[in-house]
Design an enzyme around this catalytic site. Sequence first.
Site, mmCIF file in Angstrom:
data_model
loop_
_atom_site.group_PDB
_atom_site.id
_atom_site.type_symbol
_atom_site.label_atom_id
_atom_site.label_comp_id
_atom_site.label_asym_id
_atom_site.label_seq_id
_atom_site.Cartn_x
_atom_site.Cartn_y
_atom_site.Cartn_z
ATOM 1 N N ARG A 1 13.942 -90.820 28.506
ATOM 2 C CA ARG A 1 14.766 -90.391 29.634
ATOM 3 C C ARG A 1 14.204 -90.932 30.948
ATOM 4 O O ARG A 1 12.984 -91.040 31.113
ATOM 5 C CB ARG A 1 14.850 -88.860 29.703
ATOM 6 N N ASP B 1 16.194 -73.460 35.098
ATOM 7 C CA ASP B 1 15.301 -74.532 34.663
ATOM 8 C C ASP B 1 16.063 -75.778 34.247
ATOM 9 O O ASP B 1 15.452 -76.808 33.935
ATOM 10 C CB ASP B 1 14.403 -74.053 33.510
ATOM 11 N N GLY C 1 8.453 -78.097 26.791
ATOM 12 C CA GLY C 1 7.993 -77.745 25.453
ATOM 13 C C GLY C 1 8.185 -78.845 24.438
ATOM 14 O O GLY C 1 7.589 -78.815 23.352
ATOM 15 N N ASP D 1 7.877 -76.760 17.686
ATOM 16 C CA ASP D 1 7.065 -77.868 17.177
ATOM 17 C C ASP D 1 7.130 -79.095 18.083
ATOM 18 O O ASP D 1 6.546 -80.136 17.777
ATOM 19 C CB ASP D 1 7.482 -78.245 15.755
#
Length: 632
Positions: free
Chosen positions: A206, A297, A115, A148
């Site tokens: 990352r 997750d 997300g 967002d």
Amino acid sequence: MESSQCVSTALERLPFNNTALKKLPVDDSKESGSRTVPGACFSRIWTLQPLIRPHFVTLSHSALALLGLTVQDVLSDPLGPEYLSGSRLLPGSEPAAHCYCGHQFGLFAGQLGDGAVMYLGEVESGTHGRWEIQVKGAGVTPYSRDGDGRKVLRSSIREFLCSEAVAALGIPSTRAASLVTSDLYVSRDPLNKGQRILERCSVVLRLAPSFIRFGSFEIFLGRDEFSGLQGPSAGRHDIRAQLLDYVIETFYPCIQQAHSNRKDRNMAFFREVMMRTAKLVAQWQCVGFCHGVLNTDNMSILGLTLDYGPFGFMDRFDPDLICNASDKRGRYSYQAQPSVCRWNLARLAEALGSELDGAEAGAILDEFMLTYEAFYLSIMRKKLGLVRKEETEDSELISDLLRVMHNTGADFTNIFRLLSCVPWPEEGDNERATVGPVVDLILQQCASIEELKVANTPTMEDRELAMILSMAQTNPVMFNMVADRSGVAQQLERMGRLKELLETNEDELKEKQRDDWIHWVSQYRRRLTRECDGTCDLPLIKKERLSMMNSNNPRVVLRNYMAQNAIQAAEKGDFSEVERVLKTLEKPYSDALGLEPLDGPNAFGEKEQRGRDLTFGYDRKPPAWAQRICIT
């Protein structure tokens, strides 16, 4: 007239080879906004969402080296902050977001996905292998739900520093190569108290061989009987097989090559994931690391520490430590981590379904706790310098140490580092006189009576606690049933310890703490004598002991107050403390630098401190204000 040629930079020459997008189904829809994404493992991101005036906060030279880059390569590129924040497309990259599901706090949550994360691609880096690179906080994706897609400076500093800190400790982890902030602001409520503030949008670059997780395989699950939700690709066993093949062939090639039978291969894969997960959580426990949100997750299929949110390294040893203020029931407490990891592995087995043999998968799960305990005991022996012999009583020695640490409110990291100062037993020793000096040092790392009172105050609501105590008087049978529940038993134990503390004073407490530590140190020294059978080289054993202990007991870990110091300075535009903390954490086992005590929040900010040692204060017992930090 000479023609000028445009010379590409090191960032622009990164050798992308985006294998995941070639081998797995990709959603090519250009539909905007959040949506359910069936039949795909990734969704392409067609439009970048640039930051306003992006600029670097810090860089990790060791993480950049994995991509074949240097800090100078990055800093010398005028477009560096744009490239590494997802504000400008790197040549060869293919922005996308990964689709996954997850069990969150024990309940299936359906489609989740990246997300706030954007996959850029995979870089082939010669001797360093292949690395997936992604930017976290680069804007909305199809999986952003009501979010967002942005991350703020506060959380990004924590993720960046902890990724590098855990890796430097020798624990498998995703990496963080750069941190970029900007002049774009978003509204956040950092304490979940209805008090919103504007914070700078920031992005962490990352790295990992892959960010595929347990939840990646849960997108194929059918409707869950408790939540009523299902995976977006429910029943698509063809894609599940495709994803499994990709993971094993790419990241477990030895298993792929060793098995011609598919079911046998898959079982060997599941066993290896179990082993890696057991070892990982053992490593966490042995440095006092609490992840905070061990949902499926957030569990890496490669056995990496993944997704740094409300994590915490333990200060005062407390097996019930809950580092996530949102975890009201302590599902992800420090001592619960091994059992939660096993539970998550069971969910992975369910998600893999017919790809595994059910009975054999169950047998592998049954081996998890024994495997974890073996890894844990092996590491703990090293932390105690027990290098020559393994005794069954070692487990009791370790349990006794942790019990004394808990009862005395001892600092987890500093106590283990101090144990290398325990003198080797010599014939004719006066025990109390010999161990007295090291016990004095240990007692400096223990809690005061007031600190212990606070630590042992029940956390249950007063009304609920009063009802349980009343039940003890009026309905003992019902009380005994309720008291067996772990949460209630924990509260009753706290009450018992608090009652003892209220009936003693500081001097009596210190005397008891001294006696407890002398008793354990004496027990430990007796165990040390059995390392040498009389024919061995004693000076060599002593040297091995110290070397082993100092390379397994870090002098410094990323405590929450260290991150908070860095955050508070960075939010005022001073990034020097982020850099100082990073340099400290890069060599956590080093004794090379002299340290000085930190007196309070932002003590580093005084001008006269800026030229001092980079590790200023961070190997000391945390200041009192550190206990008030709340992470959600």
